[in-house]
Design a protein around this motif. Sequence first.
Motif, PDB file in Angstrom:
ATOM      1  N   VAL A   1       3.012  -9.903  -5.657  1.00  0.00           N
ATOM      2  CA  VAL A   1       2.772  -8.604  -5.045  1.00  0.00           C
ATOM      3  C   VAL A   1       1.440  -8.039  -5.525  1.00  0.00           C
ATOM      4  O   VAL A   1       1.164  -8.014  -6.737  1.00  0.00           O
ATOM      5  CB  VAL A   1       3.907  -7.616  -5.375  1.00  0.00           C
ATOM      6  CG1 VAL A   1       3.603  -6.232  -4.814  1.00  0.00           C
ATOM      7  CG2 VAL A   1       5.230  -8.129  -4.814  1.00  0.00           C
ATOM      8  N   VAL A   2       0.622  -7.605  -4.582  1.00  0.00           N
ATOM      9  CA  VAL A   2      -0.655  -6.955  -4.879  1.00  0.00           C
ATOM     10  C   VAL A   2      -0.532  -5.494  -4.455  1.00  0.00           C
ATOM     11  O   VAL A   2      -0.266  -5.207  -3.284  1.00  0.00           O
ATOM     12  CB  VAL A   2      -1.823  -7.633  -4.136  1.00  0.00           C
ATOM     13  CG1 VAL A   2      -3.140  -6.978  -4.525  1.00  0.00           C
ATOM     14  CG2 VAL A   2      -1.858  -9.124  -4.449  1.00  0.00           C
ATOM     15  N   LEU A   3      -0.710  -4.579  -5.402  1.00  0.00           N
ATOM     16  CA  LEU A   3      -0.440  -3.158  -5.169  1.00  0.00           C
ATOM     17  C   LEU A   3      -1.721  -2.343  -5.059  1.00  0.00           C
ATOM     18  O   LEU A   3      -2.661  -2.536  -5.841  1.00  0.00           O
ATOM     19  CB  LEU A   3       0.418  -2.609  -6.308  1.00  0.00           C
ATOM     20  CG  LEU A   3       0.738  -1.112  -6.295  1.00  0.00           C
ATOM     21  CD1 LEU A   3       1.610  -0.758  -5.098  1.00  0.00           C
ATOM     22  CD2 LEU A   3       1.413  -0.710  -7.601  1.00  0.00           C
ATOM     23  N   SER A   4      -1.762  -1.438  -4.077  1.00  0.00           N
ATOM     24  CA  SER A   4      -2.877  -0.493  -3.931  1.00  0.00           C
ATOM     25  C   SER A   4      -2.331   0.861  -3.520  1.00  0.00           C
ATOM     26  O   SER A   4      -1.205   0.957  -3.026  1.00  0.00           O
ATOM     27  CB  SER A   4      -3.875  -0.974  -2.861  1.00  0.00           C
ATOM     28  OG  SER A   4      -4.444  -2.211  -3.207  1.00  0.00           O
TER      29      SER A   4
ATOM     30  N   ILE B   1       0.856  -1.186   0.000  1.00  0.00           N
ATOM     31  CA  ILE B   1       0.000   0.000   0.000  1.00  0.00           C
ATOM     32  C   ILE B   1       0.888   1.230   0.000  1.00  0.00           C
ATOM     33  O   ILE B   1       1.684   1.423   0.915  1.00  0.00           O
ATOM     34  CB  ILE B   1      -0.919   0.031   1.231  1.00  0.00           C
ATOM     35  CG1 ILE B   1      -1.756  -1.244   1.328  1.00  0.00           C
ATOM     36  CG2 ILE B   1      -1.839   1.263   1.191  1.00  0.00           C
ATOM     37  CD1 ILE B   1      -2.527  -1.379   2.636  1.00  0.00           C
ATOM     38  N   VAL B   2       0.774   2.057  -1.029  1.00  0.00           N
ATOM     39  CA  VAL B   2       1.513   3.314  -1.089  1.00  0.00           C
ATOM     40  C   VAL B   2       0.508   4.457  -1.114  1.00  0.00           C
ATOM     41  O   VAL B   2      -0.651   4.271  -1.474  1.00  0.00           O
ATOM     42  CB  VAL B   2       2.440   3.383  -2.322  1.00  0.00           C
ATOM     43  CG1 VAL B   2       3.493   2.290  -2.266  1.00  0.00           C
ATOM     44  CG2 VAL B   2       1.641   3.271  -3.620  1.00  0.00           C
ATOM     45  N   THR B   3       0.952   5.645  -0.720  1.00  0.00           N
ATOM     46  CA  THR B   3       0.051   6.801  -0.786  1.00  0.00           C
ATOM     47  C   THR B   3      -0.249   7.129  -2.229  1.00  0.00           C
ATOM     48  O   THR B   3      -1.392   7.281  -2.644  1.00  0.00           O
ATOM     49  CB  THR B   3       0.665   8.017  -0.087  1.00  0.00           C
ATOM     50  OG1 THR B   3       1.972   8.253  -0.642  1.00  0.00           O
ATOM     51  CG2 THR B   3       0.795   7.773   1.400  1.00  0.00           C
TER      52      THR B   3
ATOM     53  N   GLY C   1       2.182 -11.087   3.943  1.00  0.00           N
ATOM     54  CA  GLY C   1       2.955  -9.975   4.470  1.00  0.00           C
ATOM     55  C   GLY C   1       2.480  -8.678   3.862  1.00  0.00           C
ATOM     56  O   GLY C   1       1.773  -8.675   2.839  1.00  0.00           O
ATOM     57  N   LEU C   2       2.850  -7.564   4.486  1.00  0.00           N
ATOM     58  CA  LEU C   2       2.406  -6.249   4.021  1.00  0.00           C
ATOM     59  C   LEU C   2       3.573  -5.277   4.003  1.00  0.00           C
ATOM     60  O   LEU C   2       4.425  -5.281   4.901  1.00  0.00           O
ATOM     61  CB  LEU C   2       1.312  -5.695   4.937  1.00  0.00           C
ATOM     62  CG  LEU C   2      -0.075  -6.333   4.811  1.00  0.00           C
ATOM     63  CD1 LEU C   2      -0.958  -5.880   5.966  1.00  0.00           C
ATOM     64  CD2 LEU C   2      -0.717  -5.953   3.487  1.00  0.00           C
ATOM     65  N   ILE C   3       3.596  -4.427   2.973  1.00  0.00           N
ATOM     66  CA  ILE C   3       4.508  -3.300   2.881  1.00  0.00           C
ATOM     67  C   ILE C   3       3.639  -2.050   2.815  1.00  0.00           C
ATOM     68  O   ILE C   3       2.745  -1.955   1.973  1.00  0.00           O
ATOM     69  CB  ILE C   3       5.407  -3.401   1.637  1.00  0.00           C
ATOM     70  CG1 ILE C   3       6.270  -4.661   1.710  1.00  0.00           C
ATOM     71  CG2 ILE C   3       6.270  -2.157   1.487  1.00  0.00           C
ATOM     72  CD1 ILE C   3       7.015  -4.969   0.411  1.00  0.00           C
ATOM     73  N   LEU C   4       3.895  -1.099   3.718  1.00  0.00           N
ATOM     74  CA  LEU C   4       3.029   0.080   3.835  1.00  0.00           C
ATOM     75  C   LEU C   4       3.844   1.357   3.789  1.00  0.00           C
ATOM     76  O   LEU C   4       4.808   1.511   4.533  1.00  0.00           O
ATOM     77  CB  LEU C   4       2.237   0.018   5.152  1.00  0.00           C
ATOM     78  CG  LEU C   4       1.430   1.271   5.514  1.00  0.00           C
ATOM     79  CD1 LEU C   4       0.280   1.483   4.529  1.00  0.00           C
ATOM     80  CD2 LEU C   4       0.888   1.155   6.941  1.00  0.00           C
TER      81      LEU C   4
END
Length: 365
Positions: free
Chosen positions: A113-116, A87-89, A139-142
């Motif tokens: 990877v699932v991008l939002s 999740i990116v801004t 897992g999550l990358i924020l």
Amino acid sequence: MNAPLYARVFDGLRERIERGDLGVGTRLPRQNDLATEFGVSVITVKHALGMLQEAGYIERRPRIGSVVTSATATTGRTRALPTIGCIVTNFDDSFGTRMLHGLLDAAVGRADVVLSRSEGRHDREQQLLDQYRQLGADGLILLPGSSGWIPPALFDLVHRQHPLVVLDRDLVGLPISTVSSDNVEAGGLAAEHLFQLGHRAIGLVTSAGEVTSLDDRHTGFVYAHAAHGHPYDARHEFRDVRSTVPHPEVSVDDDVAALTEYLRANPELTGFVGGEYSVSLLLRRACLRLGRRVPEDVSIVSLDAPDHTYDDAVQSFTHVAQDEHGLGRAALDAVLAQLAAPGSVAKTVLPTTLVVGETTAPVRP
């Protein structure tokens, strides 16, 4: 490196099936019971069961559960890649696009990877975190929209030691792995370059965003004054650009007008550090409105800038570049490391580099 938890659950159940301990037609224990037995989360169990189904050992039937259908693998795949939510801004060519390139390149053969994007909205950030939890992401990358607001879903993820990496921010007080650039160094490099060109009175212009990266860049800016023996004056700062923050309440024209007044009030300033590329563009526009040319009359160092390799008509900014590809790769490495060692926390800081462009010049005598 130890195997990820989902792989251990997969191997444990696969061995029982192949030995005949769980014969064909046998229904596997409930997911909650398996989670208790293996000491993992239900999400981890779901991932392992998905791997078993994909390999052909079981079928997952509604209202019945998981049933053994074969004592041997019936497909070539006995391993499924972990699913990582990101999740990116927002992202553009000045910052974000290259970071995603690094992340996606590093994920080949290692993760799905699932991008939002949250657009910096608190409600949407919370919604996306809940959505990825329901998806069963491993897992999550924020990249949070703010360092001052923490979504409730994040507290739950931290409590459950769910693999999680925060990008380009530091959420003070939470045991979370982070991956960021050395923003203190970045602010210092920008100011030092101007001092080396002979500028003595320099200003700092940033957005009004509440993020630790901006605070760290400000710290580096102040440190550079001390290192060069120049007095620091808080009046030389303008930290209120608002059209560049998510869901702005002011227009670009409003910001340019405010920056024009800031320049009029500080005529002694000959060099500036722009906290991000969009801010630097607005600052240049305000300078030109007052007839002050860049770099003949005023020098500007931007923190971040897009790549204009193929467009020689654009004035390239002197800027401090982040290793965006490295940030993306490091974020993926960090979240996969937590899959192998749940609860581990690491802080990764990457160096920055000054890139001299066309917006800085020695101070005029």
